[in-house]
Design a protein around this motif. Structure first.
Motif, PDB file in Angstrom:
ATOM      1  N   ASP A 145      16.941  40.692  24.588  1.00 53.64           N
ATOM      2  CA  ASP A 145      16.506  39.890  25.526  1.00 53.64           C
ATOM      3  C   ASP A 145      14.959  39.587  25.213  1.00 53.64           C
ATOM      4  O   ASP A 145      14.265  40.413  25.094  1.00 53.64           O
ATOM      5  CB  ASP A 145      16.941  39.824  26.920  1.00 53.64           C
ATOM      6  N   SER A 146      14.511  38.318  24.667  1.00 54.95           N
ATOM      7  CA  SER A 146      13.129  38.285  24.079  1.00 54.95           C
ATOM      8  C   SER A 146      12.241  38.175  25.424  1.00 54.95           C
ATOM      9  O   SER A 146      11.062  38.229  25.161  1.00 54.95           O
ATOM     10  CB  SER A 146      13.004  36.966  23.230  1.00 54.95           C
TER      11      SER A 146
ATOM     12  N   THR B 110      13.069  30.911  14.552  1.00 56.85           N
ATOM     13  CA  THR B 110      13.676  30.545  15.913  1.00 56.85           C
ATOM     14  C   THR B 110      14.625  29.421  15.980  1.00 56.85           C
ATOM     15  O   THR B 110      14.768  28.805  14.862  1.00 56.85           O
ATOM     16  CB  THR B 110      12.406  29.891  16.651  1.00 56.85           C
ATOM     17  N   THR B 111      15.421  29.388  16.640  1.00 55.78           N
ATOM     18  CA  THR B 111      16.637  28.307  16.712  1.00 55.78           C
ATOM     19  C   THR B 111      16.297  27.076  16.698  1.00 55.78           C
ATOM     20  O   THR B 111      16.850  26.103  16.097  1.00 55.78           O
ATOM     21  CB  THR B 111      17.565  28.520  17.932  1.00 55.78           C
TER      22      THR B 111
ATOM     23  N   LEU C  52      24.489  31.299  20.368  1.00 56.16           N
ATOM     24  CA  LEU C  52      25.023  31.284  21.704  1.00 56.16           C
ATOM     25  C   LEU C  52      24.305  31.672  22.899  1.00 56.16           C
ATOM     26  O   LEU C  52      24.648  31.074  24.232  1.00 56.16           O
ATOM     27  CB  LEU C  52      26.474  31.969  21.655  1.00 56.16           C
ATOM     28  N   HIS C  53      23.342  32.307  22.816  1.00 53.33           N
ATOM     29  CA  HIS C  53      22.508  32.920  24.039  1.00 53.33           C
ATOM     30  C   HIS C  53      21.060  32.610  23.711  1.00 53.33           C
ATOM     31  O   HIS C  53      20.396  33.557  22.969  1.00 53.33           O
ATOM     32  CB  HIS C  53      22.897  34.539  23.938  1.00 53.33           C
ATOM     33  N   PRO C  54      20.551  31.749  24.175  1.00 56.63           N
ATOM     34  CA  PRO C  54      19.189  31.480  24.049  1.00 56.63           C
ATOM     35  C   PRO C  54      18.153  32.466  24.424  1.00 56.63           C
ATOM     36  O   PRO C  54      18.392  33.101  25.407  1.00 56.63           O
ATOM     37  CB  PRO C  54      18.821  30.107  24.856  1.00 56.63           C
ATOM     38  N   GLY C  55      17.242  32.749  23.541  1.00 52.48           N
ATOM     39  CA  GLY C  55      16.275  33.773  23.740  1.00 52.48           C
ATOM     40  C   GLY C  55      16.800  35.127  23.361  1.00 52.48           C
ATOM     41  O   GLY C  55      16.152  36.141  23.828  1.00 52.48           O
ATOM     42  N   VAL C  56      17.923  35.333  22.739  1.00 52.26           N
ATOM     43  CA  VAL C  56      18.647  36.530  22.460  1.00 52.26           C
ATOM     44  C   VAL C  56      18.488  36.840  20.890  1.00 52.26           C
ATOM     45  O   VAL C  56      18.797  35.893  20.164  1.00 52.26           O
ATOM     46  CB  VAL C  56      19.935  36.694  22.866  1.00 52.26           C
TER      47      VAL C  56
END
Length: 340
Positions: free
Chosen positions: A73-74, A250-251, A52-56
């Motif tokens: 947070d990346s 990774t996603t 739901l939260h890119p980069g998290v």
């Protein structure tokens, strides 16, 4: 899992000594992606990429912390939210995974006594739509193994079937256990062994479910997932970390993220290539900013892995020998004794 002080020091020294074996800033190998800067995160023991939260990335501490899950947070390494699970004792949290239902699954599956607990637990809750500190109710599942108690640090939820898998460890290796097709809250969920695996500290399925990756402190391997069983493909690049206990895809499925216990710990990113790439991205190579394909054909990348990993293994063996049997300590589980 926290090793004794001498072993922890040896692990840290080993990581420094082996640093030359890992390209720190090369596209073809692992490199540092970010650091977890939250002083509350001192024993990151699991890692899961948010949908739901890119980069998290979601993580949690080992035993000794409360029932908390952190959203990191990346881009900055800062914690964006801490989720408190109501009514959870948090005995020995070891792994986290995201299921196809959009729920996070947290495995309280560690056993500091080397495999004595008659039952362990899995907790499930929906990935929060908003990132903020909050307390939530969770669903609890009771777990037992068909062949008796086990110490386990890896829990993986298949992204297509939703079946939960746990990888155990012991002095001579471990087993991969499969849970029921659907977990039940009304009784005990019995997990049965489906494959032998090495001494595992974490694992993850690729987003398309075609690959399983398992890791230990000093190794990582990719498996092709077929009909509910793993078949090893190859050894992978893994960073030498002070105490590597987390891994996730990774996603987009093109890389792995590796985490470690310790304060201000680094999270490394390792691009995948060749046969280790999930099926849904293997035929769609990534491109550079100029639009040109990145890297060579998958087949040639696979052929190159033999000499690469042979060289890394040689370095590892030499360093382990220099530390006078650290490999033996690792094989014994780096067991700790804590008060319970």
């Amino acid at each position: 899992m926290r090793p004794s002080l001498p072993v922890a020091a040896a692990c840290a020294a080993l990581a420094l000594a082996c640093g030359a074996a890992v390209p720190a800033a090369a596209d073809s190998g692992p490199s540092v992606a970010f650091r977890m800067t939250d002083p509350r995160i001192i024993e990151s023991s699991g890692l899961a990429a948010s949908r739901l939260h890119p980069g998290v990335y979601w993580t949690h501490n080992d035993s000794g912390d409360g029932p908390y899950v952190y959203a990191v947070d990346s881009a900055t390494g800062k914690t964006l939210a801490r989720i408190t699970m109501r009514g959870v004792p948090a005995r020995d949290m070891e792994a986290i995974s995201l299921g196809p239902d959009g729920d996070l699954y947290l495995g309280d599956t560690g056993d500091n006594l080397g495999g004595k607990w008659p039952e362990v637990w899995i907790y499930r809750f929906a990935e929060p739509k908003q990132l903020k500190d909050e307390s939530i109710d969770v669903t609890r599942f009771t777990v037992r193994y068909s062949d008796g108690p086990r110490d386990a640090e890896a829990l993986m939820v298949h992204p297509k079937t939703g079946r939960v898998y746990i990888a155990s460890k012991n002095d001579k290796g471990g087993h991969l256990y499969a849970g029921p097709a659907k977990l039940s809250t009304s009784g005990v969920n019995v997990f049965h062994p489906v494959a032998d695996v090495p001494w595992v500290t974490d694992g993850a399925f690729s987003p398309d479910g075609s690959r399983l990756v398992l890791r230990g402190y000093f190794w990582s391997a990719a498996y092709r997932w077929t009909d509910g069983t793993p078949r090893k493909i190859d050894d992978l690049d893994v960073p030498m970390q002070p105490q590597g206990e987390g891994v996730t895809f990774t996603t987009d499925g093109r890389a792995l993220m590796y985490s470690s216990e310790g304060r201000n710990s680094q999270v490394w990113k390792a691009p995948l290539s060749g046969a280790a790439l999930p099926d849904n991205v293997a035929t769609s190579p990534a491109t550079t900013e100029s639009g040109r394909p990145q890297g060579g054909p998958a087949e040639s990348a696979t052929k190159d892995t033999g000499s690469k990993h042979a060289g890394k293994k040689a370095v590892g063996i030499a360093v382990l020998a220099a530390f006078g049997g650290l490999g033996y300590l690792a094989s014994k589980g780096l067991r700790r004794r804590r008060r319970h």
